[in-house]
Design a protein around this motif. Structure first.
Motif, mmCIF file in Angstrom:
data_model
loop_
_atom_site.group_PDB
_atom_site.id
_atom_site.type_symbol
_atom_site.label_atom_id
_atom_site.label_comp_id
_atom_site.label_asym_id
_atom_site.label_seq_id
_atom_site.Cartn_x
_atom_site.Cartn_y
_atom_site.Cartn_z
ATOM 1 N N GLY A 162 19.284 -22.633 -0.206
ATOM 2 C CA GLY A 162 20.020 -21.530 -0.863
ATOM 3 C C GLY A 162 19.483 -20.384 -0.648
ATOM 4 O O GLY A 162 20.027 -19.285 -0.398
ATOM 5 N N ASP A 163 17.880 -20.424 -0.696
ATOM 6 C CA ASP A 163 17.277 -18.998 -0.726
ATOM 7 C C ASP A 163 17.390 -18.517 0.827
ATOM 8 O O ASP A 163 17.445 -17.271 0.966
ATOM 9 N N SER A 164 17.212 -19.352 1.861
ATOM 10 C CA SER A 164 17.425 -18.943 3.160
ATOM 11 C C SER A 164 18.742 -18.635 3.666
ATOM 12 O O SER A 164 19.135 -17.655 4.208
ATOM 13 N N VAL A 165 19.956 -18.993 2.991
ATOM 14 C CA VAL A 165 21.151 -18.757 3.114
ATOM 15 C C VAL A 165 21.386 -17.200 2.496
ATOM 16 O O VAL A 165 21.755 -16.429 3.085
ATOM 17 N N ASP A 166 20.618 -16.957 1.350
ATOM 18 C CA ASP A 166 20.799 -15.487 0.813
ATOM 19 C C ASP A 166 20.117 -14.519 1.849
ATOM 20 O O ASP A 166 20.534 -13.473 2.035
ATOM 21 N N ALA A 167 19.064 -15.049 2.538
ATOM 22 C CA ALA A 167 18.305 -14.130 3.586
ATOM 23 C C ALA A 167 19.312 -14.177 4.634
ATOM 24 O O ALA A 167 19.000 -12.822 5.207
ATOM 25 N N ILE A 168 19.849 -15.113 5.129
ATOM 26 C CA ILE A 168 20.777 -14.795 6.071
ATOM 27 C C ILE A 168 21.771 -13.861 5.995
ATOM 28 O O ILE A 168 22.321 -12.825 6.993
ATOM 29 N N ASN A 169 22.448 -14.031 4.776
ATOM 30 C CA ASN A 169 23.513 -13.052 4.443
ATOM 31 C C ASN A 169 22.917 -11.855 4.420
ATOM 32 O O ASN A 169 23.755 -10.755 4.896
ATOM 33 N N GLU A 170 21.903 -11.523 3.857
ATOM 34 C CA GLU A 170 21.327 -10.174 3.963
ATOM 35 C C GLU A 170 21.206 -9.595 5.237
ATOM 36 O O GLU A 170 21.351 -8.266 5.458
ATOM 37 N N ALA A 171 20.462 -10.317 6.206
ATOM 38 C CA ALA A 171 20.242 -9.904 7.376
ATOM 39 C C ALA A 171 21.511 -9.463 8.199
ATOM 40 O O ALA A 171 21.716 -8.621 8.985
ATOM 41 N N LEU A 172 22.684 -10.364 8.062
ATOM 42 C CA LEU A 172 23.897 -10.219 8.736
ATOM 43 C C LEU A 172 24.550 -9.031 8.039
ATOM 44 O O LEU A 172 25.137 -8.255 8.986
ATOM 45 N N GLN A 173 24.365 -8.493 6.814
ATOM 46 C CA GLN A 173 25.012 -7.368 6.467
ATOM 47 C C GLN A 173 24.179 -6.188 6.768
ATOM 48 O O GLN A 173 24.954 -5.162 7.309
ATOM 49 N N ASN A 174 22.897 -6.321 7.033
ATOM 50 C CA ASN A 174 22.390 -4.997 7.546
ATOM 51 C C ASN A 174 22.580 -4.720 9.030
ATOM 52 O O ASN A 174 22.488 -3.766 9.471
ATOM 53 N N ILE A 175 22.588 -5.898 9.887
ATOM 54 C CA ILE A 175 22.837 -5.728 11.360
ATOM 55 C C ILE A 175 24.192 -5.369 11.456
ATOM 56 O O ILE A 175 24.565 -4.467 12.073
#
Length: 476
Positions: A162-175
């Protein structure tokens, strides 16, 4: 060339040199900043009427080896997966211990055998009987605790997904946001080098969480795909979702990682992760730790089966030493290590007389049953097949020791793989920094050359000014 042409050319040279000095200064100032790449001020000759005259200043670009950059990202995904797996397996190895450790389950099996050996010498003594019961209880408790440890690690892996999925979503939004800024500046013909550095940092963070593929579109935006080619960013970024399980137990169903692209119903993509932190966590939760649980259950089940009915000469004595919570010897191994216990109705005399069957002891000093149990400990036999363990021919003690050794060998194997892959990443990262990073010596040498060029252009202006002054004085 007229004097005015000379002024224009010299002025453009000053502007171009000033711009190049600014870029060199930025390179030096940001040399130690993570993710910063060396910037280059491109210049070209402006040709008018077939002659090169003023200097044209092009946009600032980056000096990046894109193939090497992709190699670093791919290797980072591999290393991060191995890192998380090695961490969990090392902790599991500590819980399981070594075969010779007094706290290990293999040692508990040996202690139970020793207790039966003492009982065989004094089958009528309650102290010897109680020692057997205590040793059996400690063995059962050890199996319970190990099962709890395995499931606790599975639950932790589930939460960290779950923590990693949050980190992935944050990265995708910033990219995605940086894609928009880069596309807008490209349209205006402005430099996007610094924005691309910032975007690369988020792409690197994303690659640590999962294996990805990228390609750049003509407008400067990048598309991001999973390792199996599902779009994460096309025109816009998708959203991943994951709900950690409230309870993780042997055999319990855990949740998938879901992808929502805005036009299809959210669908599972758990199998799309082959490298990165998420892949390691999924592998632990769904494969490696369940295998450890299966092996643990197999050991518990075999203990219950072996101590169910004991062959004493030509007869059989029922003992039912190990049972589940309902005092029943199970017919299957799944999840049994979490339930195994010493039969609550067991009394000391049962260890000498049994609780049924065709065997009948000759009296309080009859050691036939304890001796038969000792023979069982020393007899190689076939166990229920489970991956990773030799089930064809081994004693109970050997089976338990092999179970412990398997965990240690697996942890050592992943540690070795991690060390090797980390060395490769370090080499690739060093090569990338050598090619794309800032070399202070080169930048300082460049500043000296630019200083000379600036001075030369200034001297041209000074000479032209002097010539104009002389021309005006002659006219007067």
């Amino acid at each position: 060339m007229s004097l005015f042409d000379a002024i224009s050319t010299a002025r453009s040279g000053l502007i171009a040199t000033q711009s190049a000095i600014d870029v060199a200064s930025r390179n030096i100032a940001n040399a130690s900043v993570d993710g910063y790449t060396r910037k280059i001020q491109q210049q070209s000759a402006r040709v008018v009427d077939g002659r090169a005259g003023a200097v044209k200043v092009e946009e600032v670009t980056r000096n990046v080896n894109e193939q090497l950059q992709r190699d670093v990202r791919e290797q980072s995904s591999v290393v991060e997966e191995l890192t998380v797996v090695e961490d969990f397996l090392s902790r599991l190895e500590l819980d399981f211990g070594r075969p010779e450790d007094n706290s290990s389950v293999a040692s508990k099996v040996t202690e139970l055998k020793k207790a039966f050996q003492s009982l065989a010498t004094n089958p009528d003594q309650s102290t010897a009987q109680n020692d057997v019961i205590t040793a059996a209880q400690e063995l059962a408790l050890s199996l319970n605790n190990l099962s709890d440890a395995v499931q606790a690690l599975r639950a932790e892996a589930d939460q960290r997904i779950g923590d990693s999925v949050d980190a992935i979503n944050e990265a995708l939004q910033n990219i995605d946001s940086l894609n928009g800024e880069i596309g807008a500046r490209k349209t205006l013909g402005e430099s996007t080098a610094d924005l691309e550095d910032k975007r690369d940092l988020w792409v690197q963070k994303l690659s640590e969480q999962m294996d990805i593929k990228t390609f750049e579109r003509p407008d400067g935006r990048i598309a991001v795909l999973t390792g199996d080619s599902q779009f994460l960013i096309d025109q816009t970024a998708v959203t991943l979702s994951f709900t950690p399980s409230t309870t993780v137990a042997p055999g319990s169903v855990v949740n998938d990682i879901m992808l929502d692209n805005g036009y299809l119903a959210p669908y599972a993509i758990t199998s799309s992760f082959s490298d990165g932190t998420v892949a390691g966590l999924v592998q632990l939760r769904d494969t490696l730790l369940p295998l450890a649980q299966d092996q643990l259950d197999s050991l518990a089940f075999e203990l219950a089966q072996q101590f169910d009915a004991i062959t004493v000469g030509a007869n059989t004595a029922n003992l039912d030493l190990f049972t589940d919570s309902t005092n029943t010897v199970p017919g299957a191994s799944a999840g049994f290590s979490a339930q195994i216990q010493v039969r609550s109705t067991l009394v000391g005399a049962d260890l000498r007389d049994g609780t049924g069957g065709t065997f009948t002891s000759s009296g309080a000093s009859d050691s036939s049953l304890p001796l038969a149990i000792i023979d069982m400990f020393d007899t190689k036999q076939a166990f229920v097949a489970v991956a990773g363990l030799n089930s064809t021919s081994s004693t109970i003690e050997e089976f338990a020791a092999e179970f412990i050794s398997y965990q240690a060998n697996q942890a050592a194997d992943y540690e070795s793989q991690l060390n090797f892959q980390e060395q490769i990443r370090s080499l690739l990262d060093e090569r990338l920094k050598d090619e794309s990073g800032v070399n202070l010596d080169e930048e300082l040498a460049s500043l000296i050359q630019l200083e000379s060029a600036f001075a030369a252009s200034a001297r041209v202006l000074s000479s032209v000014q002097q010539a104009l002054d002389e021309l005006l004085n002659s006219v007067r």
